[in-house]
Design a protein around this motif. Structure first.
Motif, PDB file in Angstrom:
ATOM      1  N   VAL A 115      -5.617  -3.143  -3.180  1.00 19.32           N
ATOM      2  CA  VAL A 115      -4.433  -3.165  -2.356  1.00 19.32           C
ATOM      3  C   VAL A 115      -4.841  -4.665  -2.340  1.00 19.32           C
ATOM      4  O   VAL A 115      -5.575  -5.228  -2.619  1.00 19.32           O
ATOM      5  CB  VAL A 115      -4.709  -3.079  -0.841  1.00 19.32           C
ATOM      6  CG1 VAL A 115      -4.115  -3.690  -0.116  1.00 19.32           C
ATOM      7  CG2 VAL A 115      -4.969  -1.842  -0.749  1.00 19.32           C
ATOM      8  N   ALA A 116      -3.290  -5.155  -2.530  1.00 19.46           N
ATOM      9  CA  ALA A 116      -3.513  -6.789  -2.355  1.00 19.46           C
ATOM     10  C   ALA A 116      -3.415  -8.171  -1.565  1.00 19.46           C
ATOM     11  O   ALA A 116      -3.724  -7.350  -0.192  1.00 19.46           O
ATOM     12  CB  ALA A 116      -2.160  -7.140  -3.204  1.00 19.46           C
ATOM     13  N   PRO A 117      -4.409  -9.151  -1.750  1.00 20.93           N
ATOM     14  CA  PRO A 117      -5.504  -9.594  -0.465  1.00 20.93           C
ATOM     15  C   PRO A 117      -3.827  -9.374   0.718  1.00 20.93           C
ATOM     16  O   PRO A 117      -4.757  -9.130   2.234  1.00 20.93           O
ATOM     17  CB  PRO A 117      -5.759 -10.735  -1.489  1.00 20.93           C
ATOM     18  CG  PRO A 117      -6.065 -10.450  -2.105  1.00 20.93           C
ATOM     19  CD  PRO A 117      -5.676  -9.068  -2.895  1.00 20.93           C
ATOM     20  N   SER A 118      -3.178  -9.894   0.556  1.00 20.45           N
ATOM     21  CA  SER A 118      -1.853 -10.299   1.634  1.00 20.45           C
ATOM     22  C   SER A 118      -1.441  -8.844   2.414  1.00 20.45           C
ATOM     23  O   SER A 118      -0.684  -9.179   3.731  1.00 20.45           O
ATOM     24  CB  SER A 118      -0.461 -10.333   0.892  1.00 20.45           C
ATOM     25  OG  SER A 118      -0.234  -9.885   0.041  1.00 20.45           O
ATOM     26  N   HIS A 119      -1.674  -7.558   1.788  1.00 13.12           N
ATOM     27  CA  HIS A 119      -1.379  -6.501   3.073  1.00 13.12           C
ATOM     28  C   HIS A 119      -2.696  -5.548   2.968  1.00 13.12           C
ATOM     29  O   HIS A 119      -3.328  -4.250   3.350  1.00 13.12           O
ATOM     30  CB  HIS A 119      -0.886  -5.386   1.862  1.00 13.12           C
ATOM     31  CG  HIS A 119       0.834  -5.813   1.586  1.00 13.12           C
ATOM     32  ND1 HIS A 119       1.055  -6.852   1.034  1.00 13.12           N
ATOM     33  CD2 HIS A 119       1.610  -5.386   2.213  1.00 13.12           C
ATOM     34  CE1 HIS A 119       2.316  -7.022   1.535  1.00 13.12           C
ATOM     35  NE2 HIS A 119       2.996  -6.346   2.132  1.00 13.12           N
ATOM     36  N   ARG A 120      -4.000  -6.490   3.195  1.00 12.55           N
ATOM     37  CA  ARG A 120      -5.245  -5.737   3.796  1.00 12.55           C
ATOM     38  C   ARG A 120      -5.410  -6.099   5.130  1.00 12.55           C
ATOM     39  O   ARG A 120      -4.176  -6.321   6.120  1.00 12.55           O
ATOM     40  CB  ARG A 120      -6.389  -6.417   2.526  1.00 12.55           C
ATOM     41  CG  ARG A 120      -6.189  -6.226   1.651  1.00 12.55           C
ATOM     42  CD  ARG A 120      -7.651  -6.531   1.169  1.00 12.55           C
ATOM     43  NE  ARG A 120      -7.835  -7.380   0.074  1.00 12.55           N
ATOM     44  CZ  ARG A 120      -8.322  -7.539  -1.579  1.00 12.55           C
ATOM     45  NH1 ARG A 120      -9.242  -8.162  -0.866  1.00 12.55           N
ATOM     46  NH2 ARG A 120      -8.224  -7.528  -2.524  1.00 12.55           N
ATOM     47  N   GLY A 121      -5.376  -4.543   5.796  1.00 16.69           N
ATOM     48  CA  GLY A 121      -5.442  -4.472   7.160  1.00 16.69           C
ATOM     49  C   GLY A 121      -4.297  -3.425   7.325  1.00 16.69           C
ATOM     50  O   GLY A 121      -3.730  -3.791   9.062  1.00 16.69           O
ATOM     51  N   SER A 122      -3.072  -3.792   6.658  1.00 17.23           N
ATOM     52  CA  SER A 122      -2.310  -2.995   6.878  1.00 17.23           C
ATOM     53  C   SER A 122      -1.913  -1.671   7.011  1.00 17.23           C
ATOM     54  O   SER A 122      -0.097  -1.205   6.862  1.00 17.23           O
ATOM     55  CB  SER A 122      -0.932  -3.809   6.395  1.00 17.23           C
ATOM     56  OG  SER A 122      -1.242  -3.125   4.893  1.00 17.23           O
ATOM     57  N   GLY A 123      -2.809  -1.030   6.599  1.00 14.17           N
ATOM     58  CA  GLY A 123      -2.625   0.821   6.281  1.00 14.17           C
ATOM     59  C   GLY A 123      -2.125   0.832   5.229  1.00 14.17           C
ATOM     60  O   GLY A 123      -2.515   2.220   4.947  1.00 14.17           O
ATOM     61  N   VAL A 124      -2.133   0.026   3.866  1.00 15.09           N
ATOM     62  CA  VAL A 124      -1.778   0.513   2.662  1.00 15.09           C
ATOM     63  C   VAL A 124      -3.123   1.562   1.948  1.00 15.09           C
ATOM     64  O   VAL A 124      -2.361   2.336   1.053  1.00 15.09           O
ATOM     65  CB  VAL A 124      -1.373  -0.663   1.534  1.00 15.09           C
ATOM     66  CG1 VAL A 124      -1.245  -0.172   0.264  1.00 15.09           C
ATOM     67  CG2 VAL A 124      -0.088  -1.311   2.461  1.00 15.09           C
ATOM     68  N   ALA A 125      -4.512   0.921   2.217  1.00 16.41           N
ATOM     69  CA  ALA A 125      -5.785   1.822   1.882  1.00 16.41           C
ATOM     70  C   ALA A 125      -5.570   2.913   1.863  1.00 16.41           C
ATOM     71  O   ALA A 125      -5.565   3.871   1.417  1.00 16.41           O
ATOM     72  CB  ALA A 125      -6.793   1.134   2.244  1.00 16.41           C
ATOM     73  N   SER A 126      -5.181   3.143   3.778  1.00 21.60           N
ATOM     74  CA  SER A 126      -5.091   4.797   4.345  1.00 21.60           C
ATOM     75  C   SER A 126      -4.233   5.624   3.820  1.00 21.60           C
ATOM     76  O   SER A 126      -3.904   6.416   3.118  1.00 21.60           O
ATOM     77  CB  SER A 126      -4.733   4.660   5.930  1.00 21.60           C
ATOM     78  OG  SER A 126      -6.139   4.100   5.902  1.00 21.60           O
TER      79      SER A 126
END
Length: 178
Positions: free
Chosen positions: A84-95
């Motif tokens: 996941v790009a650092p700018s989108h970590r913690g936004s639900g992208v990984a899940s």
């Protein structure tokens, strides 16, 4: 930011420019995290295009922000190159990426997904545990990498019968629900 859910994960070719760019960014980040261990990496970590079963990329508008792939490894389905790009970590992208990969594994008839991560990725370990993955012993080709943490998650339930594939071990790849 758009809502980034499993439905937003796009199945793309392995050599899709967004997939290549995200894998390159991941390789650079992992190179920095594990710089002192680069000579220890086993050959089996390299992903050969012909072993790839699925490549998923998630976009925020037109910007690619996450990548995952599934490959065949010794009759198993292994999750690789989750990024996941650092700018989108913690936004639900990984899940969302995990859910998309699990959906793809089900379509492929896999019994489970296996994966390996390293000790310098505690966020990844927390994510996998939160998403229902359980630890398993270190498997080849990572057995010489004592700092590895390996996981599995069942993706198909029910009774299975052998259709094809694998090495007669009941590994789940190429099996279907009876």
């Amino acid at each position: 930011m758009n809502e980034l859910t499993r439905e937003r994960v796009q199945d793309v070719p392995y050599d899709h420019p967004a997939a290549v760019a995200l894998r390159t960014a991941m390789q650079e980040e992992m190179g920095r995290r594990y710089a002192d261990r680069l000579d220890e990496l086993p050959a089996g970590m390299a992903v050969q295009a012909e072993s790839v079963l699925y490549t998923g990329v998630i976009f925020d508008a037109e910007t690619p922000v996450g990548h995952v792939l599934l490959r065949r490894l010794d009759g198993e389905v292994e999750l690789k190159r989750m990024y996941v790009a650092p700018s989108h970590r913690g936004s639900g992208v990984a899940s969302a990426l995990l859910a998309g990969a699990e959906d793809a594994a089900r379509r492929l008839g896999a019994r489970r997904i296996i994966l390996q991560t390293g000790d310098r990725q505690p966020d990844a370990v927390r994510l996998y545990e939160r998403e229902g993955y359980t630890r398993i012993p270190i498997y080849a080709p990572y057995t010489e990498m004592a700092y590895s943490t390996c996981f599995e998650k069942p993706v198909n339930t029910g009774t299975y019968h052998r259709v094809h594939g694998g090495q007669g071990r009941g590994d789940g790849v190429g099996e279907g629900v009876a």
